[in-house]
Motif scaffolding. Structure first.
Motif, PDB file in Angstrom:
ATOM      1  N   TRP A   1      20.727   0.799   0.240  1.00  0.00           N
ATOM      2  CA  TRP A   1      20.541   1.274  -1.137  1.00  0.00           C
ATOM      3  C   TRP A   1      21.047   2.709  -1.269  1.00  0.00           C
ATOM      4  O   TRP A   1      21.807   3.047  -2.188  1.00  0.00           O
ATOM      5  N   ALA A   2      20.641   3.565  -0.336  1.00  0.00           N
ATOM      6  CA  ALA A   2      21.072   4.971  -0.391  1.00  0.00           C
ATOM      7  C   ALA A   2      22.589   5.096  -0.280  1.00  0.00           C
ATOM      8  O   ALA A   2      23.196   5.978  -0.912  1.00  0.00           O
ATOM      9  N   ALA A   3      23.193   4.225   0.499  1.00  0.00           N
ATOM     10  CA  ALA A   3      24.646   4.295   0.715  1.00  0.00           C
ATOM     11  C   ALA A   3      25.433   4.049  -0.570  1.00  0.00           C
ATOM     12  O   ALA A   3      26.614   4.414  -0.664  1.00  0.00           O
ATOM     13  N   GLN A   4      24.789   3.468  -1.589  1.00  0.00           N
ATOM     14  CA  GLN A   4      25.467   3.210  -2.860  1.00  0.00           C
ATOM     15  C   GLN A   4      25.430   4.426  -3.792  1.00  0.00           C
ATOM     16  O   GLN A   4      26.075   4.416  -4.845  1.00  0.00           O
ATOM     17  N   GLY A   5      24.687   5.460  -3.414  1.00  0.00           N
ATOM     18  CA  GLY A   5      24.521   6.617  -4.284  1.00  0.00           C
ATOM     19  C   GLY A   5      25.351   7.807  -3.854  1.00  0.00           C
ATOM     20  O   GLY A   5      26.052   7.784  -2.838  1.00  0.00           O
ATOM     21  N   VAL A   6      25.249   8.862  -4.650  1.00  0.00           N
ATOM     22  CA  VAL A   6      25.941  10.133  -4.389  1.00  0.00           C
ATOM     23  C   VAL A   6      24.887  11.223  -4.281  1.00  0.00           C
ATOM     24  O   VAL A   6      24.109  11.426  -5.218  1.00  0.00           O
ATOM     25  N   PRO A   7      24.819  11.942  -3.161  1.00  0.00           N
ATOM     26  CA  PRO A   7      23.797  12.984  -3.018  1.00  0.00           C
ATOM     27  C   PRO A   7      24.011  14.126  -4.011  1.00  0.00           C
ATOM     28  O   PRO A   7      25.149  14.489  -4.319  1.00  0.00           O
ATOM     29  N   CYS A   8      22.910  14.686  -4.464  1.00  0.00           N
ATOM     30  CA  CYS A   8      22.947  15.893  -5.296  1.00  0.00           C
ATOM     31  C   CYS A   8      22.750  17.094  -4.376  1.00  0.00           C
ATOM     32  O   CYS A   8      21.626  17.359  -3.931  1.00  0.00           O
ATOM     33  N   GLN A   9      23.822  17.790  -4.089  1.00  0.00           N
ATOM     34  CA  GLN A   9      23.755  18.874  -3.110  1.00  0.00           C
ATOM     35  C   GLN A   9      22.873  20.027  -3.581  1.00  0.00           C
ATOM     36  O   GLN A   9      22.240  20.707  -2.767  1.00  0.00           O
ATOM     37  N   ASP A  10      22.813  20.273  -4.889  1.00  0.00           N
ATOM     38  CA  ASP A  10      21.971  21.354  -5.394  1.00  0.00           C
ATOM     39  C   ASP A  10      20.504  21.106  -5.053  1.00  0.00           C
ATOM     40  O   ASP A  10      19.774  22.033  -4.663  1.00  0.00           O
ATOM     41  N   LEU A  11      20.058  19.857  -5.216  1.00  0.00           N
ATOM     42  CA  LEU A  11      18.682  19.534  -4.872  1.00  0.00           C
ATOM     43  C   LEU A  11      18.448  19.657  -3.370  1.00  0.00           C
ATOM     44  O   LEU A  11      17.414  20.182  -2.929  1.00  0.00           O
ATOM     45  N   VAL A  12      19.393  19.161  -2.580  1.00  0.00           N
ATOM     46  CA  VAL A  12      19.256  19.248  -1.123  1.00  0.00           C
ATOM     47  C   VAL A  12      19.092  20.706  -0.698  1.00  0.00           C
ATOM     48  O   VAL A  12      18.192  21.056   0.082  1.00  0.00           O
ATOM     49  N   GLU A  13      19.948  21.580  -1.220  1.00  0.00           N
ATOM     50  CA  GLU A  13      19.884  22.993  -0.846  1.00  0.00           C
ATOM     51  C   GLU A  13      18.561  23.626  -1.292  1.00  0.00           C
ATOM     52  O   GLU A  13      17.993  24.466  -0.575  1.00  0.00           O
ATOM     53  N   LYS A  14      18.074  23.211  -2.454  1.00  0.00           N
ATOM     54  CA  LYS A  14      16.795  23.750  -2.931  1.00  0.00           C
ATOM     55  C   LYS A  14      15.656  23.319  -2.018  1.00  0.00           C
ATOM     56  O   LYS A  14      14.805  24.142  -1.623  1.00  0.00           O
ATOM     57  N   TRP A  15      15.621  22.032  -1.665  1.00  0.00           N
ATOM     58  CA  TRP A  15      14.539  21.528  -0.822  1.00  0.00           C
ATOM     59  C   TRP A  15      14.586  22.138   0.578  1.00  0.00           C
ATOM     60  O   TRP A  15      13.544  22.319   1.204  1.00  0.00           O
ATOM     61  N   LEU A  16      15.769  22.465   1.048  1.00  0.00           N
ATOM     62  CA  LEU A  16      15.894  23.071   2.375  1.00  0.00           C
ATOM     63  C   LEU A  16      15.381  24.506   2.428  1.00  0.00           C
ATOM     64  O   LEU A  16      15.282  25.089   3.515  1.00  0.00           O
ATOM     65  N   GLN A  17      15.053  25.078   1.270  1.00  0.00           N
ATOM     66  CA  GLN A  17      14.486  26.423   1.245  1.00  0.00           C
ATOM     67  C   GLN A  17      12.979  26.409   1.526  1.00  0.00           C
ATOM     68  O   GLN A  17      12.356  27.466   1.571  1.00  0.00           O
ATOM     69  N   HIS A  18      12.410  25.232   1.723  1.00  0.00           N
ATOM     70  CA  HIS A  18      10.978  25.147   1.998  1.00  0.00           C
ATOM     71  C   HIS A  18      10.636  26.007   3.217  1.00  0.00           C
ATOM     72  O   HIS A  18      11.365  25.996   4.225  1.00  0.00           O
ATOM     73  N   PRO A  19       9.545  26.754   3.176  1.00  0.00           N
ATOM     74  CA  PRO A  19       9.211  27.658   4.284  1.00  0.00           C
ATOM     75  C   PRO A  19       9.097  26.981   5.644  1.00  0.00           C
ATOM     76  O   PRO A  19       9.317  27.627   6.669  1.00  0.00           O
TER      77      PRO A  19
END
Length: 386
Positions: free
Chosen positions: A227-245
């Motif tokens: 299912w995930a392979a059919q989508g396109v990642p949103c890099q802005d969200l990924v970068e935001k979530w990676l800022q978690h402490p």
């Protein structure tokens, strides 16, 4: 000694069981896997486990009943293997984690020790199976000031070390954790090397929650990552979530659904909704987040990238996730522990079989370099059948 190892991980999708013949002392082990399987939880039990993990209030009476239900299911999983292969000398049961608080937690700034609760009490498993049972593996490490996790790296050292090159062993269950195994040839250097390890962050936990949400409960995981392979990642969200402490926190460190569970998923969905992403896009974004959190962790905290990563746990069956790991860590060859002779689906259950075996030898089962404990200590509590 014939030992059964039992565990249900952070995903709470079922009980992994493995029966093995184990001989030797300390790290000098001969381990032969005889059989293993995963027994899914009944739907109502799994739903209650996930509600408790999400912080939903529960009465002591209901918690006691859930504890007993899980113990009975663990005993049944062990008994199924015993009926197929005959009696065993020992059962080693990790149980089901429903709460994990690392030491020095912001929730308890004035109390330095951690806390971890696994349901499925060993006394009842021993009584139902009439087998010696070891359980409560995390408590001794926590009492010594450790995180109580990860506990599998010393077993990785015994079973998966390579004499010529370093390896990362990456478990991807509900939560991901890594062990860096330096090159080690015990016949040349009897003293074991220093192993590094920590929880890398989310594994399958957020993906599973997303799949259950988008399928309205009809699916509990994304088979093969299709299912995930059919989508396109949103890099802005990924970068935001990676800022978690958590991702900036120095090892030793551990985490669980308390941090990367229902509340985190609710925040992810809330932030993704205004972007008009399709479910496949959100799943692709969560997969990218998981893969990048692992890659970023390696590049930040490892002294150098080894040439090889061996993946185990449920995430080892997610081809799309494995592909994204390979993309983000091109310097490394990404395979599974099965390629090195240790079944990827059974490795965690097998690890607790070894930890139970070590308990009987009074051999320390934790690595202070991994958990942050003040000393190496034997793990677990032994329960005799009534």
């Amino acid at each position: 000694m014939r030992v059964i190892g039992l565990i249900s991980g952070t995903s709470a999708d079922g009980i992994d069981s493995a029966i093995a013949s184990i001989q030797g002392e300390g790290y000098d082990l001969e381990v032969s896997v005889i059989d293993g399987q995963t027994v899914p939880y009944p739907t109502d039990v799994r739903e209650q486990i996930l509600r408790v993990c999400a912080g939903e209030p529960i009465s002591m009476a209901a918690l006691a009943e859930l504890d007993d239900d899980i113990a009975r299911l663990f005993a049944q999983a062990a008994q199924a293997l015993i009926e197929r292969h005959g009696r065993v000398d020992l059962i080693a049961s990790h149980g089901q984690t429903v709460f994990h608080r690392p030491p020095r937690s912001p929730r308890s700034p004035n109390f330095p020790l951690g806390y971890s609760l696994q349901l499925g009490r060993g006394e009842l498993i021993a009584a139902l199976t009439q087998c010696l049972t070891v359980s409560d593996f995390r408590q001794a490490d926590i009492a010594a000031g450790g995180e109580g996790a990860p506990l599998v790296p010393p077993v990785d050292l015994a079973l998966l070390s390579h004499p010529q090159h370093a390896r990362c062993i990456q478990n991807i269950g509900g939560i991901g954790n890594v062990a860096l195994l330096p090159p080690w040839d015990p016949s040349v250097h009897p003293q074991p090397p220093k192993v590094l390890g920590w929880d890398t962050g989310p594994g399958n936990s957020l993906l599973d929650l997303a799949v259950e949400t988008f399928s309205e409960g009809r699916q509990t995981y994304d088979h093969n990552g299709t299912w995930a392979a059919q989508g396109v990642p949103c890099q802005d969200l990924v970068e935001k979530w990676l800022q978690h402490p958590y991702f900036q926190q120095l090892p030793p460190k551990s985490t669980g659904r308390e941090l990367f569970g229902q509340d985190f998923w609710n925040d992810c969905l809330r932030e993704a909704t205004p972007l008009n992403l399709l479910p496949a896009d959100i799943l692709a974004t969560l997969t990218e987040f998981t893969a990048l959190s692992i890659a970023q962790s390696y590049r930040t905290f490892l002294p150098a990238l080894p040439s090889e990563m061996l993946v185990c746990g449920g995430g080892s069956r997610n081809a799309y996730l494995i592909n994204r790991l390979q993309v983000h860590l091109p310097e490394m060859t990404v395979q599974t522990t099965s390629d090195a002779g240790v079944p990827a689906d059974l490795k965690e259950a097998l690890a607790f079989a070894v930890l139970g075996y070590w308990h009987c030898q009074r051999f320390p089962g934790n690595l202070p370099s991994v958990t942050g404990a003040s000393q190496a200590v034997p793990l677990g509590k032994l329960h005799k059948p009534i």
